[in-house]
Design an enzyme around this catalytic site. Structure first.
Site, short mmCIF file in Angstrom:
data_model
loop_
_atom_site.label_atom_id
_atom_site.label_comp_id
_atom_site.label_asym_id
_atom_site.label_seq_id
_atom_site.Cartn_x
_atom_site.Cartn_y
_atom_site.Cartn_z
N ASP A 47 0.82 -1.21 0.00
CA ASP A 47 0.00 0.00 0.00
C ASP A 47 0.86 1.26 0.00
OD1 ASP A 47 -2.25 -1.57 0.06
OD2 ASP A 47 -2.53 -1.41 2.23
N TYR A 68 6.42 -10.00 6.53
CA TYR A 68 6.45 -8.56 6.77
C TYR A 68 7.03 -8.29 8.15
CZ TYR A 68 3.42 -7.35 2.80
OH TYR A 68 2.91 -7.15 1.54
#
Length: 244
Positions: free
Chosen positions: A52, A110
């Site tokens: 994002d 992540y």
């Protein structure tokens, strides 16, 4: 046809995410422009997954095919010279023609960074959590264990998404503490839009309210975004590694 795999790092602060879109400049846009300028050929650059706006990457992977063989050393040097300083090519290598950076990925991981103190050098890359004194590594790791395995993560992803299948298999979800940071690592077969930031926000909320692992399990079972916590800021999130 030669197929080239790129491992990419980027500071996502000034980009509208990885994937090309009409709203603004993206990392994919910058790379495509540079590659096409060097090769004088239109290419289709495929990323391992979306990140994002304002999310960073340490190990994003992408691939593209081109009819002519490239001198990899010269191409990597030329590409790094053309792209902005906020993007870097770590490695380029030729792979099997059938390799697909997205569909062949087995695991993705992540990292999320929470800074212990205000620091001008960390401000773009970590979250200054208002209740830092309440963070308890033991509690956070006990809560995170509830996420392991295969679950429906509807409660942890953005409402407006085209993805119908919300089931993800979480292999790792754990916290560690360093001198300057609390660091959360999560690894799964796939992630949904906004999922990691909401997972972190929900864990922080549960820790602050002394809620136990059952709270996380109940949130998963409800399968409603309203049940999940507030998403943490994008700037602390890094795509760490993609495994094939």
């Amino acid at each position: 046809m030669p197929n080239y795999k790129l491992t990419i790092q980027y500071d996502g602060t000034d980009y509208f995410g990885w994937q090309s879109q009409p709203d603004g400049n993206t990392v994919q846009d910058e790379l495509i422009r540079a590659i096409e300028k060097i090769t004088q050929t239109e290419i289709n650059l495929i990323g391992s997954g979306r990140t994002d706006a304002a999310v960073h990457a340490i190990g994003q992977v992408a691939n593209f095919k081109i009819e002519n063989n490239l001198d990899i050393f010269q191409f990597e040097h030329a590409l790094n010279s053309l792209i902005p300083s906020s993007i870097a090519i770590k490695n380029i290598n030729e792979v099997d023609e059938n390799f697909h950076s997205r569909f062949d990925a087995k695991k993705r991981s992540y990292l999320y960074l929470i800074a212990k103190n205000k620091n001008p050098f960390y401000s773009k890359y970590s979250y200054n959590y208002h209740s830092i004194s309440k963070l308890n590594i033991f509690n956070l790791n006990e809560l995170s264990k509830s996420l392991l395995g295969e679950h429906n993560f509807t409660s942890f992803c953005k409402r407006k998404t085209d993805t119908q299948n919300k089931v993800c298999n979480i292999y790792t979800a754990r916290w560690r503490e360093t001198k300057d940071f609390f660091i959360f690592k999560i690894e799964a077969n796939r992630f949904l839009h906004g999922m990691v930031r909401t997972v972190v926000g929900t864990l922080l909320y549960a820790n602050s309210k002394d809620l136990g692992p059952k709270y996380l399990l109940d949130t998963l079972e409800i399968e409603d975004r309203e049940a999940g916590g507030e998403a943490v800021p994008a700037k602390g999130l890094f795509l760490f590694k993609v495994k094939y």
